[in-house]
Design an enzyme around this catalytic site. Structure first.
Site, PDB file in Angstrom:
ATOM      1  N   ASP A  11       0.886  -1.309   0.062  1.00 61.09           N
ATOM      2  CA  ASP A  11       0.073   0.049   0.195  1.00 61.09           C
ATOM      3  C   ASP A  11       0.858   1.112  -0.172  1.00 61.09           C
ATOM      4  O   ASP A  11       2.160   0.930  -0.302  1.00 61.09           O
ATOM      5  CB  ASP A  11      -0.976  -0.148   1.115  1.00 61.09           C
ATOM      6  CG  ASP A  11      -0.520   0.297   2.609  1.00 61.09           C
ATOM      7  OD1 ASP A  11       0.910   0.360   2.495  1.00 61.09           O
ATOM      8  OD2 ASP A  11      -1.033   0.409   3.567  1.00 61.09           O
ATOM      9  N   CYS A  68       2.961  -3.254   4.088  1.00 58.02           N
ATOM     10  CA  CYS A  68       2.317  -1.966   4.450  1.00 58.02           C
ATOM     11  C   CYS A  68       3.097  -1.396   5.647  1.00 58.02           C
ATOM     12  O   CYS A  68       4.285  -1.365   5.670  1.00 58.02           O
ATOM     13  CB  CYS A  68       0.860  -2.523   4.900  1.00 58.02           C
ATOM     14  SG  CYS A  68       0.649  -3.633   6.165  1.00 58.02           S
ATOM     15  N   GLY A  69       2.212  -0.305   6.471  1.00 58.01           N
ATOM     16  CA  GLY A  69       3.181   0.268   7.417  1.00 58.01           C
ATOM     17  C   GLY A  69       3.601  -0.810   8.462  1.00 58.01           C
ATOM     18  O   GLY A  69       4.855  -0.634   8.890  1.00 58.01           O
ATOM     19  N   GLY A  71       2.684  -4.119   8.406  1.00 54.54           N
ATOM     20  CA  GLY A  71       2.602  -5.603   7.821  1.00 54.54           C
ATOM     21  C   GLY A  71       1.430  -6.523   8.437  1.00 54.54           C
ATOM     22  O   GLY A  71       1.106  -7.558   7.794  1.00 54.54           O
ATOM     23  N   ILE A  72       0.919  -5.834   9.431  1.00 52.98           N
ATOM     24  CA  ILE A  72      -0.256  -6.251  10.314  1.00 52.98           C
ATOM     25  C   ILE A  72      -1.551  -6.543   9.269  1.00 52.98           C
ATOM     26  O   ILE A  72      -2.142  -7.628   9.052  1.00 52.98           O
ATOM     27  CB  ILE A  72      -0.447  -5.960  11.565  1.00 52.98           C
ATOM     28  CG1 ILE A  72       0.660  -6.141  12.492  1.00 52.98           C
ATOM     29  CG2 ILE A  72      -1.550  -6.556  12.153  1.00 52.98           C
ATOM     30  CD1 ILE A  72       0.645  -5.367  13.642  1.00 52.98           C
ATOM     31  N   GLY A  73      -2.112  -5.604   8.752  1.00 49.25           N
ATOM     32  CA  GLY A  73      -2.995  -5.394   7.889  1.00 49.25           C
ATOM     33  C   GLY A  73      -3.036  -6.233   6.743  1.00 49.25           C
ATOM     34  O   GLY A  73      -3.920  -7.209   6.367  1.00 49.25           O
ATOM     35  N   MET A  74      -1.811  -6.363   6.076  1.00 49.57           N
ATOM     36  CA  MET A  74      -1.589  -7.299   4.723  1.00 49.57           C
ATOM     37  C   MET A  74      -1.713  -8.629   5.215  1.00 49.57           C
ATOM     38  O   MET A  74      -2.547  -9.275   4.749  1.00 49.57           O
ATOM     39  CB  MET A  74      -0.181  -6.760   4.194  1.00 49.57           C
ATOM     40  CG  MET A  74      -0.150  -5.604   3.425  1.00 49.57           C
ATOM     41  SD  MET A  74      -1.097  -5.625   2.184  1.00 49.57           S
ATOM     42  CE  MET A  74      -0.542  -4.577   0.997  1.00 49.57           C
ATOM     43  N   HIS A 101       9.098 -24.579   8.854  1.00 45.58           N
ATOM     44  CA  HIS A 101       8.033 -25.177   9.612  1.00 45.58           C
ATOM     45  C   HIS A 101       6.511 -25.148   9.353  1.00 45.58           C
ATOM     46  O   HIS A 101       5.834 -25.928   9.305  1.00 45.58           O
ATOM     47  CB  HIS A 101       8.339 -25.075  11.065  1.00 45.58           C
ATOM     48  CG  HIS A 101       9.307 -25.399  11.767  1.00 45.58           C
ATOM     49  ND1 HIS A 101       9.677 -25.776  13.112  1.00 45.58           N
ATOM     50  CD2 HIS A 101      10.536 -26.085  11.106  1.00 45.58           C
ATOM     51  CE1 HIS A 101      10.838 -26.178  13.413  1.00 45.58           C
ATOM     52  NE2 HIS A 101      11.423 -26.804  12.166  1.00 45.58           N
ATOM     53  N   ARG A 135       7.627 -33.896   9.933  1.00 44.30           N
ATOM     54  CA  ARG A 135       6.579 -33.921  10.820  1.00 44.30           C
ATOM     55  C   ARG A 135       5.714 -32.574  10.586  1.00 44.30           C
ATOM     56  O   ARG A 135       4.540 -32.549  11.269  1.00 44.30           O
ATOM     57  CB  ARG A 135       7.130 -34.073  12.253  1.00 44.30           C
ATOM     58  CG  ARG A 135       7.847 -32.726  12.619  1.00 44.30           C
ATOM     59  CD  ARG A 135       8.599 -32.795  13.842  1.00 44.30           C
ATOM     60  NE  ARG A 135       9.175 -31.818  14.350  1.00 44.30           N
ATOM     61  CZ  ARG A 135      10.399 -31.273  14.013  1.00 44.30           C
ATOM     62  NH1 ARG A 135      11.200 -31.924  12.887  1.00 44.30           N
ATOM     63  NH2 ARG A 135      10.814 -30.248  14.466  1.00 44.30           N
TER      64      ARG A 135
HETATM   65  C1  RB5 Z   1      -1.848   2.587   6.397  1.00 48.40           C
HETATM   66  O1  RB5 Z   1      -1.559   4.157   7.211  1.00 48.40           O
HETATM   67  C2  RB5 Z   1      -1.386   1.740   7.408  1.00 48.40           C
HETATM   68  O2  RB5 Z   1      -2.769   1.502   8.168  1.00 48.40           O
HETATM   69  C3  RB5 Z   1      -1.157   0.346   6.872  1.00 48.40           C
HETATM   70  O3  RB5 Z   1      -0.098   0.641   5.741  1.00 48.40           O
HETATM   71  C4  RB5 Z   1      -0.981  -0.616   7.478  1.00 48.40           C
HETATM   72  O4  RB5 Z   1       0.177  -0.461   8.517  1.00 48.40           O
HETATM   73  C5  RB5 Z   1      -2.119  -1.442   8.144  1.00 48.40           C
HETATM   74  O5  RB5 Z   1      -1.908  -2.563   8.671  1.00 48.40           O
END
Ligand code: RB5
Length: 147
Positions: A11, A68-69, A71-74, A101, A135
């Protein structure tokens, strides 16, 4: 090691780091396909996760990298796709282990979390490490059944 090009997408927050990774891959001779975004203009990360995961599901790539900012939202968006096992990583040990793994097929990076040098090391390990099998096969199959 995958023989198919690496899928890349980001993003707006991830755009600068994605461009750094592309320079790194160009220098290293690593093939990739860039699914955008192509600027700092604000976009929605689930759209780009969906583009990349669809390309993997269609068999065009074995491995992808989403930025992304944080990585979590992605990673949240990617893991809603059947057959996608996405991991948010900020260290090299986990990069190796999640391939060995978990057979992770998507690496998610936070451009506001890791610098370009560490991100490149993480990406290199992620794409050069093979699944260990053994495994771990049954456990990954259990993950697939949760899709
Ligand atoms: C964008 O501001 C930010 O929310 C997005 O890049 C990301 O970090 C979301 O998880």
């Amino acid at each position: 090691m995958t023989t198919k090009p690496i899928a890349l997408a980001c993003d707006h927050a991830g755009y600068p780091l994605k461009e750094e990774l592309k320079k790194h891959f160009d220098a290293a001779g690593v093939a990739y396909v860039d699914y955008g975004t192509d600027s700092l203009a604000s976009v929605n990360y689930p759209d780009y996760a969906h583009k990349l995961c669809t390309a993997i599901q269609e068999g065009n790539h074995e491995l992808g990298i989403l930025v992304c900012g944080t990585g979590i939202g992605m990673s949240m968006a990617a893991n809603k796709h059947k057959g996608i096992r996405a991991a948010v990583l900020s260290d090299t040990f986990s990069a190796r282990m999640t391939r060995m793994h978990n057979d992770a097929n998507v690496l998610c990076l936070g451009a506001r979390v890791v610098g370009g040098g560490l991100a490149a090391d993480i990406a290199d390990l992620f794409i050069s490490t093979d699944f260990e099998g053994g495994r771990h096969v049954a456990r990954v199959e259990m993950l697939n059944q949760l899709d």
